[in-house]
Design a protein around this motif. Structure first.
Motif, PDB file in Angstrom:
ATOM      1  N   LEU A 110      49.854  24.457  39.412  1.00 43.07           N
ATOM      2  CA  LEU A 110      50.316  25.334  40.482  1.00 43.07           C
ATOM      3  C   LEU A 110      51.795  25.663  40.304  1.00 43.07           C
ATOM      4  O   LEU A 110      52.200  26.818  40.417  1.00 43.07           O
ATOM      5  CB  LEU A 110      50.065  24.687  41.846  1.00 43.07           C
ATOM      6  CG  LEU A 110      50.384  25.532  43.072  1.00 43.07           C
ATOM      7  CD1 LEU A 110      49.571  26.824  43.089  1.00 43.07           C
ATOM      8  CD2 LEU A 110      50.129  24.728  44.342  1.00 43.07           C
ATOM      9  N   ALA A 111      52.593  24.663  39.989  1.00 44.36           N
ATOM     10  CA  ALA A 111      54.034  24.880  39.803  1.00 44.36           C
ATOM     11  C   ALA A 111      54.314  25.779  38.606  1.00 44.36           C
ATOM     12  O   ALA A 111      55.105  26.721  38.690  1.00 44.36           O
ATOM     13  CB  ALA A 111      54.747  23.542  39.649  1.00 44.36           C
ATOM     14  N   ALA A 112      53.663  25.508  37.488  1.00 46.69           N
ATOM     15  CA  ALA A 112      53.899  26.302  36.277  1.00 46.69           C
ATOM     16  C   ALA A 112      53.421  27.738  36.457  1.00 46.69           C
ATOM     17  O   ALA A 112      54.029  28.674  35.914  1.00 46.69           O
ATOM     18  CB  ALA A 112      53.209  25.643  35.089  1.00 46.69           C
ATOM     19  N   GLY A 113      52.364  27.929  37.228  1.00 45.18           N
ATOM     20  CA  GLY A 113      51.826  29.261  37.445  1.00 45.18           C
ATOM     21  C   GLY A 113      52.713  30.173  38.257  1.00 45.18           C
ATOM     22  O   GLY A 113      52.488  31.385  38.304  1.00 45.18           O
ATOM     23  N   LEU A 114      53.748  29.629  38.886  1.00 41.84           N
ATOM     24  CA  LEU A 114      54.702  30.468  39.605  1.00 41.84           C
ATOM     25  C   LEU A 114      55.554  31.303  38.651  1.00 41.84           C
ATOM     26  O   LEU A 114      56.040  32.371  39.026  1.00 41.84           O
ATOM     27  CB  LEU A 114      55.625  29.613  40.486  1.00 41.84           C
ATOM     28  CG  LEU A 114      54.995  29.016  41.735  1.00 41.84           C
ATOM     29  CD1 LEU A 114      55.946  28.027  42.377  1.00 41.84           C
ATOM     30  CD2 LEU A 114      54.598  30.108  42.716  1.00 41.84           C
ATOM     31  N   ARG A 167      42.972  29.119  37.369  1.00 40.31           N
ATOM     32  CA  ARG A 167      44.063  29.760  36.627  1.00 40.31           C
ATOM     33  C   ARG A 167      45.063  30.302  37.629  1.00 40.31           C
ATOM     34  O   ARG A 167      44.683  30.783  38.701  1.00 40.31           O
ATOM     35  CB  ARG A 167      43.519  30.869  35.742  1.00 40.31           C
ATOM     36  CG  ARG A 167      42.502  30.332  34.740  1.00 40.31           C
ATOM     37  CD  ARG A 167      41.800  31.413  34.006  1.00 40.31           C
ATOM     38  NE  ARG A 167      40.654  30.815  33.294  1.00 40.31           N
ATOM     39  CZ  ARG A 167      39.788  31.510  32.619  1.00 40.31           C
ATOM     40  NH1 ARG A 167      39.907  32.811  32.532  1.00 40.31           N
ATOM     41  NH2 ARG A 167      38.793  30.890  32.013  1.00 40.31           N
ATOM     42  N   VAL A 168      46.344  30.231  37.278  1.00 42.15           N
ATOM     43  CA  VAL A 168      47.410  30.627  38.197  1.00 42.15           C
ATOM     44  C   VAL A 168      48.404  31.486  37.426  1.00 42.15           C
ATOM     45  O   VAL A 168      48.744  31.174  36.281  1.00 42.15           O
ATOM     46  CB  VAL A 168      48.133  29.388  38.784  1.00 42.15           C
ATOM     47  CG1 VAL A 168      49.181  29.806  39.805  1.00 42.15           C
ATOM     48  CG2 VAL A 168      47.134  28.413  39.399  1.00 42.15           C
ATOM     49  N   ARG A 169      48.898  32.542  38.077  1.00 39.16           N
ATOM     50  CA  ARG A 169      49.912  33.389  37.448  1.00 39.16           C
ATOM     51  C   ARG A 169      50.712  34.131  38.515  1.00 39.16           C
ATOM     52  O   ARG A 169      50.202  34.373  39.625  1.00 39.16           O
ATOM     53  CB  ARG A 169      49.279  34.376  36.481  1.00 39.16           C
ATOM     54  CG  ARG A 169      48.455  35.445  37.141  1.00 39.16           C
ATOM     55  CD  ARG A 169      47.846  36.427  36.120  1.00 39.16           C
ATOM     56  NE  ARG A 169      47.150  37.511  36.747  1.00 39.16           N
ATOM     57  CZ  ARG A 169      45.905  37.463  37.192  1.00 39.16           C
ATOM     58  NH1 ARG A 169      45.213  36.353  37.078  1.00 39.16           N
ATOM     59  NH2 ARG A 169      45.345  38.515  37.749  1.00 39.16           N
ATOM     60  N   PRO A 170      51.939  34.501  38.183  1.00 38.93           N
ATOM     61  CA  PRO A 170      52.724  35.300  39.124  1.00 38.93           C
ATOM     62  C   PRO A 170      52.201  36.734  39.156  1.00 38.93           C
ATOM     63  O   PRO A 170      51.605  37.214  38.188  1.00 38.93           O
ATOM     64  CB  PRO A 170      54.139  35.242  38.542  1.00 38.93           C
ATOM     65  CG  PRO A 170      53.972  34.915  37.107  1.00 38.93           C
ATOM     66  CD  PRO A 170      52.680  34.163  36.971  1.00 38.93           C
ATOM     67  N   TYR A 171      52.457  37.396  40.274  1.00 35.93           N
ATOM     68  CA  TYR A 171      52.049  38.793  40.417  1.00 35.93           C
ATOM     69  C   TYR A 171      53.076  39.503  41.289  1.00 35.93           C
ATOM     70  O   TYR A 171      53.222  39.179  42.474  1.00 35.93           O
ATOM     71  CB  TYR A 171      50.658  38.883  41.046  1.00 35.93           C
ATOM     72  CG  TYR A 171      50.145  40.284  41.220  1.00 35.93           C
ATOM     73  CD1 TYR A 171      49.585  40.976  40.149  1.00 35.93           C
ATOM     74  CD2 TYR A 171      50.222  40.924  42.448  1.00 35.93           C
ATOM     75  CE1 TYR A 171      49.107  42.264  40.301  1.00 35.93           C
ATOM     76  CE2 TYR A 171      49.749  42.210  42.614  1.00 35.93           C
ATOM     77  CZ  TYR A 171      49.197  42.883  41.537  1.00 35.93           C
ATOM     78  OH  TYR A 171      48.731  44.156  41.695  1.00 35.93           O
ATOM     79  N   GLY A 172      53.794  40.439  40.708  1.00 35.53           N
ATOM     80  CA  GLY A 172      54.778  41.189  41.475  1.00 35.53           C
ATOM     81  C   GLY A 172      55.932  40.325  41.931  1.00 35.53           C
ATOM     82  O   GLY A 172      56.219  39.268  41.368  1.00 35.53           O
TER      83      GLY A 172
END
Length: 137
Positions: A61-65, A75-80
């Motif tokens: 969760l932290a890395a996906g920021l 899966r986690v990723r930043p968006y906008g």
């Protein structure tokens, strides 16, 4: 001091059925399980009509920021500017939700106050857990 953190978040459902654009979800952290976080979705937002809980690594969760993370079911990723995308993959389909990154950051800061990142292993009582496993063997 509490050993559990629960933070409600508003998740915007992007792809899943039934259609429900905004759903209340809850991020959950328990210092007795220091490597994991849970995200729970209410029954009306799920295909089965029952509450669904996903458990995944706090580190994910932290890395996906800051960049795309995860190869498995979550899966986690930043968006906008201030959104974080979480994808939940299951045999029944994929759910994609957007959550405000600020809410995720506040949650992670609270978890780090409870168990500092990198010191999770100090919360594990491996001897006790091993003894429990061996007792039943």
């Amino acid at each position: 001091m509490s050993t559990v953190i629960e933070q409600p978040v508003e998740a915007r459902l992007v792809a899943a059925a039934p259609r429900m654009p905004n759903i209340p979800a809850t991020l959950h952290y328990d210092r007795d399980d220091p490597f994991a976080v849970r995200m729970t979705f209410p029954a009306p937002a799920t295909l089965e009509g029952v509450e669904v809980c996903w458990t995944f690594a706090r580190e994910l969760l932290a890395a996906g920021l800051s960049g795309p993370e995860g190869l498995g079911d979550v899966r986690v990723r930043p968006y906008g500017y201030d959104r974080t995308v979480l994808e939940f993959h299951a045999p029944e389909g994929t759910a994609v939700v957007h959550v405000r990154s600020g809410e995720v950051r506040r949650f992670l800061e609270a978890t780090s106050d409870l168990v500092p990142t990198g010191l999770e292993h100090l919360r594990l009582d491996l001897d006790h857990r091993l003894a429990e496993l061996m007792r039943d063997a």
